[in-house]
Design a protein around this motif. Sequence first.
Motif, PDB file in Angstrom:
ATOM      1  N   LYS A 135      24.960  -7.272  -4.100  1.00 32.06           N
ATOM      2  CA  LYS A 135      23.549  -7.841  -4.598  1.00 32.06           C
ATOM      3  C   LYS A 135      23.437  -9.072  -5.256  1.00 32.06           C
ATOM      4  O   LYS A 135      22.536  -9.431  -5.835  1.00 32.06           O
ATOM      5  CB  LYS A 135      23.037  -6.551  -5.147  1.00 32.06           C
ATOM      6  N   LYS A 136      24.636  -9.509  -5.710  1.00 29.84           N
ATOM      7  CA  LYS A 136      24.466 -10.705  -6.613  1.00 29.84           C
ATOM      8  C   LYS A 136      23.806 -11.790  -6.042  1.00 29.84           C
ATOM      9  O   LYS A 136      23.932 -12.175  -5.069  1.00 29.84           O
ATOM     10  CB  LYS A 136      25.846 -11.127  -7.065  1.00 29.84           C
ATOM     11  N   LEU A 137      23.015 -12.453  -7.017  1.00 31.93           N
ATOM     12  CA  LEU A 137      21.955 -13.386  -6.463  1.00 31.93           C
ATOM     13  C   LEU A 137      22.784 -14.803  -6.542  1.00 31.93           C
ATOM     14  O   LEU A 137      23.740 -15.056  -7.368  1.00 31.93           O
ATOM     15  CB  LEU A 137      20.765 -13.588  -7.574  1.00 31.93           C
ATOM     16  N   ILE A 188      23.563  -7.308 -14.237  1.00 33.56           N
ATOM     17  CA  ILE A 188      24.164  -6.193 -13.453  1.00 33.56           C
ATOM     18  C   ILE A 188      25.741  -5.846 -13.947  1.00 33.56           C
ATOM     19  O   ILE A 188      26.096  -4.667 -13.988  1.00 33.56           O
ATOM     20  CB  ILE A 188      24.311  -6.887 -12.214  1.00 33.56           C
ATOM     21  N   SER A 189      26.289  -7.214 -14.252  1.00 40.68           N
ATOM     22  CA  SER A 189      27.681  -6.924 -14.741  1.00 40.68           C
ATOM     23  C   SER A 189      27.849  -6.170 -15.983  1.00 40.68           C
ATOM     24  O   SER A 189      29.036  -5.720 -16.454  1.00 40.68           O
ATOM     25  CB  SER A 189      28.421  -8.219 -14.818  1.00 40.68           C
ATOM     26  N   CYS A 190      26.586  -6.123 -16.864  1.00 42.04           N
ATOM     27  CA  CYS A 190      26.655  -5.478 -18.102  1.00 42.04           C
ATOM     28  C   CYS A 190      26.239  -4.002 -17.840  1.00 42.04           C
ATOM     29  O   CYS A 190      26.125  -3.045 -18.734  1.00 42.04           O
ATOM     30  CB  CYS A 190      25.889  -6.081 -18.947  1.00 42.04           C
ATOM     31  N   ILE A 228      13.834  -6.961 -16.167  1.00 39.89           N
ATOM     32  CA  ILE A 228      12.532  -7.067 -16.172  1.00 39.89           C
ATOM     33  C   ILE A 228      12.149  -8.261 -17.172  1.00 39.89           C
ATOM     34  O   ILE A 228      12.813  -8.883 -17.733  1.00 39.89           O
ATOM     35  CB  ILE A 228      11.930  -5.890 -16.726  1.00 39.89           C
ATOM     36  N   LEU A 229      10.902  -8.985 -16.767  1.00 35.82           N
ATOM     37  CA  LEU A 229      10.516  -9.940 -17.672  1.00 35.82           C
ATOM     38  C   LEU A 229       8.930  -9.845 -17.413  1.00 35.82           C
ATOM     39  O   LEU A 229       8.547  -9.371 -16.447  1.00 35.82           O
ATOM     40  CB  LEU A 229      10.905 -11.272 -17.078  1.00 35.82           C
ATOM     41  N   ASP A 230       8.264 -10.583 -18.299  1.00 36.32           N
ATOM     42  CA  ASP A 230       6.784 -10.518 -18.335  1.00 36.32           C
ATOM     43  C   ASP A 230       6.492 -12.058 -18.196  1.00 36.32           C
ATOM     44  O   ASP A 230       6.965 -13.062 -18.742  1.00 36.32           O
ATOM     45  CB  ASP A 230       6.073  -9.878 -19.740  1.00 36.32           C
ATOM     46  N   MET A 247       7.495  -8.471 -13.817  1.00 36.23           N
ATOM     47  CA  MET A 247       8.330  -8.659 -12.854  1.00 36.23           C
ATOM     48  C   MET A 247       9.621  -7.864 -13.023  1.00 36.23           C
ATOM     49  O   MET A 247      10.206  -7.744 -14.132  1.00 36.23           O
ATOM     50  CB  MET A 247       8.798 -10.158 -12.745  1.00 36.23           C
ATOM     51  N   GLU A 248      10.148  -7.422 -11.744  1.00 32.93           N
ATOM     52  CA  GLU A 248      11.444  -6.632 -11.901  1.00 32.93           C
ATOM     53  C   GLU A 248      12.512  -7.219 -11.065  1.00 32.93           C
ATOM     54  O   GLU A 248      11.995  -7.820  -9.863  1.00 32.93           O
ATOM     55  CB  GLU A 248      11.326  -5.362 -12.019  1.00 32.93           C
ATOM     56  N   TYR A 249      13.846  -7.074 -11.123  1.00 39.62           N
ATOM     57  CA  TYR A 249      14.949  -7.030 -10.367  1.00 39.62           C
ATOM     58  C   TYR A 249      15.836  -6.016 -10.309  1.00 39.62           C
ATOM     59  O   TYR A 249      16.307  -5.463 -11.710  1.00 39.62           O
ATOM     60  CB  TYR A 249      15.834  -8.408 -10.620  1.00 39.62           C
ATOM     61  N   ARG A 250      15.954  -5.205  -9.124  1.00 37.54           N
ATOM     62  CA  ARG A 250      16.764  -4.001  -9.124  1.00 37.54           C
ATOM     63  C   ARG A 250      17.861  -4.369  -8.156  1.00 37.54           C
ATOM     64  O   ARG A 250      17.566  -4.900  -6.965  1.00 37.54           O
ATOM     65  CB  ARG A 250      16.029  -2.791  -8.818  1.00 37.54           C
TER      66      ARG A 250
END
Lengths: 155, 155
Positions: free
Chosen positions: A5-7, A121-123, A129-131, B152-155
Amino acid sequence: MTKEKKLDLPTLPEGYVLSTLSSQDYDNGALQVLAQLTTVGDVSRENFNKFVDLQLTPEYNTIVIRNKSEIVVGIATLLLETKLIHGYSKVGHIEDVAVESRERGTNLGRYMIRYLCNLAISCGCYKVILDCDLENVDFYKKCGLDERGIEMEYR
Amino acid sequence: MTKEKKLDLPTLPEGYVLSTLSSQDYDNGALQVLAQLTTVGDVSRENFNKFVDLQLTPEYNTIVIRNKSEIVVGIATLLLETKLIHGYSKVGHIEDVAVESRERGTNLGRYMIRYLCNLAISCGCYKVILDCDLENVDFYKKCGLDERGIEMEYR
């Protein structure tokens, strides 16, 4: 989350390098780029270096992109939060994403967001999340994020 | 932020006490209350104690409300983030707010939110933020917060 799933990261302009924040960035434009995002105010060299030292803890992960002249043209932070929930897991918070205005349209923002999502992810984060303001929702969707909830604030 | 802006705390039911999270809360319902909010999964006593140890760092501030029988009926965390912006200031993130369902309507949630906003102020935060679902916006407005942006989120 799986490695599959890595971007994908876009290509950086030639000679541009992503790096962790270091004390020399005080003289090389880090605060000036942040000032294009929000109020920076007075940040002494001493306090800047204290913030650089925080990068030695697991929580703080501030990255910069430097151009060929080693001037900071992008900056962003991933704050890693350990949580009891989801089996004593972690959540990544992306904070204070700023790109030098003359460099907009060169994918620096998208590069940093995707890099930090992959780092989270790797951590071991189960989500990142972000706003953001309403007008930036489309940008973050292009980065791979989805709309999730409402940010509330108290000042 | 000035002391004048401190939020009034509602009255807790008699015998209820707000406290910082401690290792004994593992046996006294802390995870069961969190499980009413979201997925908790497997949290070993060892990992719970690691999370309690994080409370010794400036970043993590997890509070519980215990009832007369010292059972946890409310839990919430204030994560303090140091920032370069706003003159090397701090932002408080309120996370994982959960109240025992049988205790809803007794102001425990509002008590914890306002307590953590005041704690953030006293720790030097220039703002406190949290993310919530649309249906909880009115609750947080009653606590003293305003709608601000999009999560916003990424899963």
